[in-house]
Design an enzyme around this catalytic site. Structure first.
Site, PDB file in Angstrom:
ATOM      1  N   TYR A  90      64.469  23.135  27.624  1.00  0.00           N
ATOM      2  CA  TYR A  90      64.139  24.565  27.791  1.00  0.00           C
ATOM      3  C   TYR A  90      62.730  24.749  28.384  1.00  0.00           C
ATOM      4  CZ  TYR A  90      62.772  29.259  25.960  1.00  0.00           C
ATOM      5  OH  TYR A  90      62.299  30.528  25.799  1.00  0.00           O
ATOM      6  N   TYR A 146      59.032  16.753  11.284  1.00  0.00           N
ATOM      7  CA  TYR A 146      58.828  17.195  12.668  1.00  0.00           C
ATOM      8  C   TYR A 146      57.355  17.525  12.908  1.00  0.00           C
ATOM      9  CZ  TYR A 146      58.559  20.366  16.608  1.00  0.00           C
ATOM     10  OH  TYR A 146      58.159  20.985  17.758  1.00  0.00           O
ATOM     11  N   LYS A 155      54.328  15.440  15.231  1.00  0.00           N
ATOM     12  CA  LYS A 155      53.546  16.070  16.307  1.00  0.00           C
ATOM     13  C   LYS A 155      52.054  15.972  15.997  1.00  0.00           C
ATOM     14  CE  LYS A 155      56.625  17.790  19.261  1.00  0.00           C
ATOM     15  NZ  LYS A 155      56.552  17.830  20.726  1.00  0.00           N
ATOM     16  N   LEU A 165      65.858  32.259  16.432  1.00  0.00           N
ATOM     17  CA  LEU A 165      66.293  33.619  16.110  1.00  0.00           C
ATOM     18  C   LEU A 165      66.855  34.376  17.322  1.00  0.00           C
ATOM     19  CD1 LEU A 165      66.496  35.930  14.073  1.00  0.00           C
ATOM     20  CD2 LEU A 165      64.145  36.559  14.666  1.00  0.00           C
TER      21      LEU A 165
END
Ligand code: UDP
Length: 316
Positions: A11, A139, A143, A186
């Site tokens: 994306y 996660y 990072k 969302l």
């Protein structure tokens, strides 16, 4: 510039690749297509299919690369809780392979996709970059660890690095948008309900200490986010690793987002209130003062534009 974009079939990577090409840069995309799509890679970029471990060094050794933009990652919080080893290996392990390949081939600039998840549940809001990082998921921890490696490489090897901590990225850029096999976010889920793909939007908790009881998040249009990457590329300075938040400085509740989706689509979009989703903090809003001050970046597109562009993409 000649640029390597890891994760350029995903994306955000595909949107930024399109923006880089539009600015006249040359782009090679390296992506294993585990979650990305070959047809999402913008025309004009060369796609190399492979993992960072397998392919980064060979691609960089072709020579002439000025910098790397590193988007490739696994990014589902829930999956990371269930499969931490997968996340440490795919995110930290693959990133280490990339950074070593850069060191060996003499590529000395990188812009890295970090995340608000590095902060965890914040003590104060808006969150500044010097807030204590206390990720609540593997996660976020992976990072944050990668950010730590970049700091070390800047000191040790003179790497010039900028980490951009994304808050909630939304919207689309023409034919480049959000297309996840498992959609947890969302806005695409609300729009899928608008298209009749789900019976109703599920609101995860309406008993939070927020004005309407639903969680508040800081939404940024993917095109604004992409612009920040172009500025960050220019700002990479040898021996320095800088972290910037990318947010709008304001928040919207889940309820507000659903209302804007109803307004933009003109559809009623049914919603049901469900249990809280484990691990969701009530409010996550970024202070983006540092990147505004240093690089002159500011979010320009509001929630209506994000939803309108995501809606245009969802209907394609
Ligand atoms: N959310 C929701 N229903 C959904 C997806 C998300 O109520 O179908 C809520 C979620 O609990 C969070 C907010 O929307 O409070 C934003 O979630 P998202 O997964 O988009 O981003 P996150 O903030 O987790 O990175």
């Amino acid at each position: 510039m000649n640029l390597l974009v890891t994760g350029g079939a995903g994306y955000i990577g595909s949107v930024v690749t399109a923006q880089l090409l539009a600015e006249g840069h040359e782009v090679v995309v390296l992506d294993d297509l585990s979650t990305g799509h070959a047809d999402a890679v913008p025309e004009g970029a060369r796609l190399v299919r492979g993992s960072l471990r397998e392919a980064a060094e060979a691609v960089l050794a072709e020579g002439g690369f000025d910098a790397v933009l590193h988007f490739a990652a696994k990014s589902l919080v829930g999956e990371s809780v269930a499969r931490p080893a997968l996340y440490w290996d795919a995110n930290l392990g693959e990133s280490l392979a990339l950074f070593e390949a850069m060191r060996r081939t003499g590529v000395a600039k990188i812009v890295f996709s970090s995340t608000a998840a590095a902060y965890g549940d914040p003590e104060r809001t808006p969150i500044p970059e010097d807030a204590p990082p206390r990720p609540t998921s593997p996660y976020g921890a992976t990072k944050l660890a990668i950010d730590g490696v970049l700091t070390a490489y800047a000191r040790l090897h003179g790497l010039g690095a900028v980490s951009l901590r994304y808050f909630n990225v939304a919207g689309a850029h023409g034919r480049f948008g959000e297309r996840h096999a498992v959609e947890t976010h969302l806005i695409p889920n609300v729009l899928a309900a608008a298209l009749g793909r789900h019976e109703a939007v599920r609101i995860f908790g309406a008993d939070y200490p927020t004005p309407d009881g639903t969680c508040v998040r800081d939404y940024v249009h993917v095109v604004d986010l992409g612009r920040a990457h172009l500025l960050a590329l220019d700002a990479c300075a040898p021996g320095a690793h800088v972290v910037y938040n990318l947010g709008s400085g304001g928040g919207h509740s889940v309820g507000e987002v659903i209302d804007v989706c109803r307004e933009v689509t003109g559809l009623p979009i049914p919603a049901v209130i469900e249990e809280r989703r484990p691990g969701d903090p009530a409010i996550l809003v970024a202070s983006s003062a540092a990147i505004a001050r240093d690089l002159g970046w500011k979010a320009e597109r509001g929630l209506n534009e994000m939803v309108a562009d995501a809606w245009g993409f969802a209907r394609r």
